[in-house]
Scaffold this motif. Structure first.
Motif, PDB file in Angstrom:
ATOM      1  N   ASP A  92      63.375  57.122  53.269  1.00 45.37           N
ATOM      2  CA  ASP A  92      63.478  55.981  54.183  1.00 45.37           C
ATOM      3  C   ASP A  92      64.748  55.192  53.859  1.00 45.37           C
ATOM      4  OD1 ASP A  92      63.104  53.957  55.966  1.00 45.37           O
ATOM      5  OD2 ASP A  92      61.083  53.409  55.286  1.00 45.37           O
ATOM      6  N   PRO A  93      65.921  55.682  54.268  1.00 43.23           N
ATOM      7  CA  PRO A  93      67.191  55.043  53.915  1.00 43.23           C
ATOM      8  C   PRO A  93      67.284  53.584  54.346  1.00 43.23           C
ATOM      9  CG  PRO A  93      67.556  57.210  54.865  1.00 43.23           C
ATOM     10  CD  PRO A  93      66.113  56.886  55.088  1.00 43.23           C
ATOM     11  N   GLY A  94      66.584  53.189  55.407  1.00 40.48           N
ATOM     12  CA  GLY A  94      66.678  51.815  55.899  1.00 40.48           C
ATOM     13  C   GLY A  94      66.140  50.791  54.932  1.00 40.48           C
ATOM     14  N   ARG A  95      65.280  51.201  54.029  1.00 41.48           N
ATOM     15  CA  ARG A  95      64.715  50.260  53.066  1.00 41.48           C
ATOM     16  C   ARG A  95      65.545  50.169  51.784  1.00 41.48           C
ATOM     17  NH1 ARG A  95      59.429  53.214  52.578  1.00 41.48           N
ATOM     18  NH2 ARG A  95      59.139  51.970  50.685  1.00 41.48           N
ATOM     19  N   THR A  96      66.543  51.009  51.678  1.00 46.92           N
ATOM     20  CA  THR A  96      67.327  51.063  50.441  1.00 46.92           C
ATOM     21  C   THR A  96      68.055  49.752  50.113  1.00 46.92           C
ATOM     22  OG1 THR A  96      67.626  53.445  50.713  1.00 46.92           O
ATOM     23  CG2 THR A  96      69.132  52.324  49.203  1.00 46.92           C
ATOM     24  N   PRO A  97      68.735  49.091  51.098  1.00 49.04           N
ATOM     25  CA  PRO A  97      69.436  47.838  50.757  1.00 49.04           C
ATOM     26  C   PRO A  97      68.504  46.781  50.152  1.00 49.04           C
ATOM     27  CG  PRO A  97      70.168  48.645  52.879  1.00 49.04           C
ATOM     28  CD  PRO A  97      68.993  49.484  52.492  1.00 49.04           C
ATOM     29  N   ASN A  98      67.308  46.622  50.714  1.00 56.34           N
ATOM     30  CA  ASN A  98      66.370  45.627  50.195  1.00 56.34           C
ATOM     31  C   ASN A  98      65.941  45.979  48.768  1.00 56.34           C
ATOM     32  OD1 ASN A  98      64.657  43.304  50.391  1.00 56.34           O
ATOM     33  ND2 ASN A  98      62.922  44.697  50.669  1.00 56.34           N
ATOM     34  N   GLN A 151      55.804  48.556  45.590  1.00 55.62           N
ATOM     35  CA  GLN A 151      55.104  48.541  46.871  1.00 55.62           C
ATOM     36  C   GLN A 151      56.015  49.052  47.974  1.00 55.62           C
ATOM     37  OE1 GLN A 151      51.593  47.076  47.641  1.00 55.62           O
ATOM     38  NE2 GLN A 151      52.206  48.749  48.987  1.00 55.62           N
ATOM     39  N   GLU A 152      57.287  48.672  47.930  1.00 54.66           N
ATOM     40  CA  GLU A 152      58.255  49.166  48.902  1.00 54.66           C
ATOM     41  C   GLU A 152      58.410  50.678  48.798  1.00 54.66           C
ATOM     42  OE1 GLU A 152      60.166  47.815  51.295  1.00 54.66           O
ATOM     43  OE2 GLU A 152      59.198  45.864  51.099  1.00 54.66           O
ATOM     44  N   ARG A 153      58.379  51.162  47.576  1.00 53.61           N
ATOM     45  CA  ARG A 153      58.605  52.592  47.361  1.00 53.61           C
ATOM     46  C   ARG A 153      57.423  53.428  47.824  1.00 53.61           C
ATOM     47  NH1 ARG A 153      57.435  56.404  43.354  1.00 53.61           N
ATOM     48  NH2 ARG A 153      56.290  54.835  42.148  1.00 53.61           N
ATOM     49  N   VAL A 154      56.207  53.030  47.436  1.00 53.78           N
ATOM     50  CA  VAL A 154      55.042  53.885  47.702  1.00 53.78           C
ATOM     51  C   VAL A 154      54.404  53.601  49.055  1.00 53.78           C
ATOM     52  CG1 VAL A 154      54.590  54.087  45.242  1.00 53.78           C
ATOM     53  CG2 VAL A 154      53.425  52.301  46.542  1.00 53.78           C
ATOM     54  N   GLY A 155      54.707  52.415  49.645  1.00 55.21           N
ATOM     55  CA  GLY A 155      54.134  52.092  50.946  1.00 55.21           C
ATOM     56  C   GLY A 155      52.618  52.034  50.905  1.00 55.21           C
ATOM     57  N   LYS A 156      51.985  52.654  51.902  1.00 55.81           N
ATOM     58  CA  LYS A 156      50.526  52.617  51.991  1.00 55.81           C
ATOM     59  C   LYS A 156      49.859  53.780  51.264  1.00 55.81           C
ATOM     60  CE  LYS A 156      50.569  50.238  56.465  1.00 55.81           C
ATOM     61  NZ  LYS A 156      50.125  50.284  57.887  1.00 55.81           N
ATOM     62  N   ARG A 157      50.642  54.622  50.643  1.00 54.74           N
ATOM     63  CA  ARG A 157      50.048  55.772  49.967  1.00 54.74           C
ATOM     64  C   ARG A 157      49.237  55.365  48.744  1.00 54.74           C
ATOM     65  NH1 ARG A 157      54.883  59.218  48.353  1.00 54.74           N
ATOM     66  NH2 ARG A 157      55.845  57.146  48.182  1.00 54.74           N
ATOM     67  N   CYS A 158      49.624  54.236  48.136  1.00 52.10           N
ATOM     68  CA  CYS A 158      48.941  53.765  46.923  1.00 52.10           C
ATOM     69  C   CYS A 158      48.307  52.407  47.191  1.00 52.10           C
ATOM     70  CB  CYS A 158      49.930  53.668  45.763  1.00 52.10           C
ATOM     71  SG  CYS A 158      49.222  53.038  44.223  1.00 52.10           S
ATOM     72  N   LYS A 159      47.052  52.262  46.818  1.00 57.87           N
ATOM     73  CA  LYS A 159      46.376  50.984  46.967  1.00 57.87           C
ATOM     74  C   LYS A 159      46.649  50.140  45.724  1.00 57.87           C
ATOM     75  CE  LYS A 159      41.908  48.766  47.739  1.00 57.87           C
ATOM     76  NZ  LYS A 159      40.436  48.975  47.882  1.00 57.87           N
ATOM     77  N   ILE A 160      47.417  49.082  45.908  1.00 61.00           N
ATOM     78  CA  ILE A 160      47.800  48.228  44.788  1.00 61.00           C
ATOM     79  C   ILE A 160      47.018  46.924  44.850  1.00 61.00           C
ATOM     80  CG2 ILE A 160      49.697  46.990  43.671  1.00 61.00           C
ATOM     81  CD1 ILE A 160      51.619  49.017  44.907  1.00 61.00           C
ATOM     82  N   GLU A 161      46.346  46.604  43.759  1.00 62.13           N
ATOM     83  CA  GLU A 161      45.683  45.318  43.605  1.00 62.13           C
ATOM     84  C   GLU A 161      46.303  44.616  42.406  1.00 62.13           C
ATOM     85  OE1 GLU A 161      41.484  45.686  43.309  1.00 62.13           O
ATOM     86  OE2 GLU A 161      41.239  46.604  45.297  1.00 62.13           O
ATOM     87  N   TYR A 162      46.817  43.428  42.665  1.00 61.40           N
ATOM     88  CA  TYR A 162      47.525  42.686  41.616  1.00 61.40           C
ATOM     89  C   TYR A 162      47.009  41.257  41.613  1.00 61.40           C
ATOM     90  CZ  TYR A 162      51.469  40.600  39.059  1.00 61.40           C
ATOM     91  OH  TYR A 162      52.245  39.920  38.167  1.00 61.40           O
ATOM     92  N   LEU A 163      46.287  40.902  40.564  1.00 64.69           N
ATOM     93  CA  LEU A 163      45.660  39.583  40.490  1.00 64.69           C
ATOM     94  C   LEU A 163      46.095  38.872  39.215  1.00 64.69           C
ATOM     95  CD1 LEU A 163      43.634  37.414  41.407  1.00 64.69           C
ATOM     96  CD2 LEU A 163      41.852  38.684  40.185  1.00 64.69           C
TER      97      LEU A 163
END
Length: 345
Positions: A178-184, A222-234
């Protein structure tokens, strides 16, 4: 400030020992000292005893340490007899002639002075040996502390390239999919690198600063894995409020990073759950992540976990607990640290 450290010099310490031993040795004579001359006599008498001890310490005792026992005992007896004879002559003719005038035998007087020389020699020698041992122990502790600090800096230096190596791998993977997300992601990586460089010169950082660093890291993941990984951070609110507490930098991030790196799975749910809480000055980190598929396991250098275990042992020895357990589907990591308990810094 150096002018206030004169008390650490060897000359000053030996002067203190001389005065203290003089007072203790002549204590029973203080009531008899009515004039300045009596004090001078006592000082000269003790100076000879002290000189005998110093002669033994500096010239004779090294022979004993070198296992030249015959030469040591011979010279020790000769030097002690000479000083004993000098002391007896001084007593007989000047310091205390009244003692011998009362019928005190010369043989008994010589024996008294000989024994007195032996006792004073080994008493004073013992004091110097204890001081020498204490000084050597202090230097060894200082050397160990310096070595520990060098090791810590080395491990910190190891951690930085290890961390960036993984980050650039992540960035490369995103640039392909996903090259478009690279600058961010580059901007986020820049913020991470800035914190890495700034914290690398510090022994401790504030809890909010360290948590903000982890926030940025997780956002990048989160940007890298997208929705493939469910991340919970509390992070509990009281943790972010711990502004008066500090922690060694980059302690927590290694465990968080490993959770993402070694949790990739396509056959089960991919997840990373992270919880940070604080109780009574202790920081708790709980991490659960999915067990990885064998064919998706990322090669590991092994530096990360080895590094953090060594750093925890050196920095928080007895003030932390780190455990890792797993079953077929979940890998669990538990860490608690007693905050503001750094052994170095």
């Amino acid at each position: 400030m150096n002018q206030f450290k004169f008390y650490k010099t060897r000359t000053f310490q030996e002067l203190i020992i001389f005065v203290a031993m003089f007072v203790l040795t002549m204590l029973h004579e203080w009531m008899k000292m009515d004039t300045l001359m009596d004090l001078v006599k006592g000082l000269i008498f003790f100076s000879l005893l002290y000189g005998q001890a110093q002669l033994h310490r500096r010239l004779l005792f090294p022979l004993f340490l070198a296992k030249r026992h015959k030469a040591y005992f011979f010279l020790f007896v000769i030097s002690t007899l000479i000083v004993s004879a000098i002391l007896m002559v001084l007593d007989y003719y000047w310091i205390a002639p009244e003692i011998f005038g009362n019928g005190e035998s010369l043989i008994k007087g010589m024996l008294y002075h000989f024994v007195l020389c032996i006792i004073s020699t080994f008493t004073i020698l013992s004091i110097f040996l204890v001081r020498q041992y204490s000084s050597a122990l202090q230097k060894r502790n200082e050397a160990q502390l310096l070595l520990s600090e060098i090791n810590l800096k080395f491990m910190h230096a190891q951690l930085n390239p290890h961390f960036f190596f993984n980050m650039f791998n992540n960035l490369y993977a995103v640039s392909l999919t996903d090259p478009g997300r690279t600058p961010n992601l580059i901007l986020k990586l820049s913020a991470l690198m800035r914190y890495q460089l700034e914290s690398g010169t510090k022994d401790q950082v504030s809890i909010p600063d360290e948590l903000q660093f982890i926030d940025n890291y997780i956002a990048m993941e989160q940007e890298r894995v997208g929705k493939r990984c469910k991340i919970e951070y509390l992070i509990e609110d009281e943790v972010r409020a711990l502004r008066s507490y500090t922690i060694a930098p980059l302690i927590l991030i290694t465990l968080v990073e490993n959770a993402f790196k070694h949790s990739v799975t396509a056959t089960r749910d991919w997840f990373v759950h992270i919880k940070v809480r604080a109780v009574d000055g202790r920081l708790y980190l709980y991490i659960e992540n999915s067990m990885p598929d064998q064919n998706l396991t990322t090669p590991s250098t092994g530096i990360g976990l080895v590094n953090i275990r060594e750093r925890l042992k050196m920095l928080y020895d007895g003030k932390y607990e780190l455990s890792a357990t797993s079953d077929a589907e979940i890998f669990r990591t538990r860490l608690f640290i007693q905050l503001n308990a750094l052994a170095h810094g």
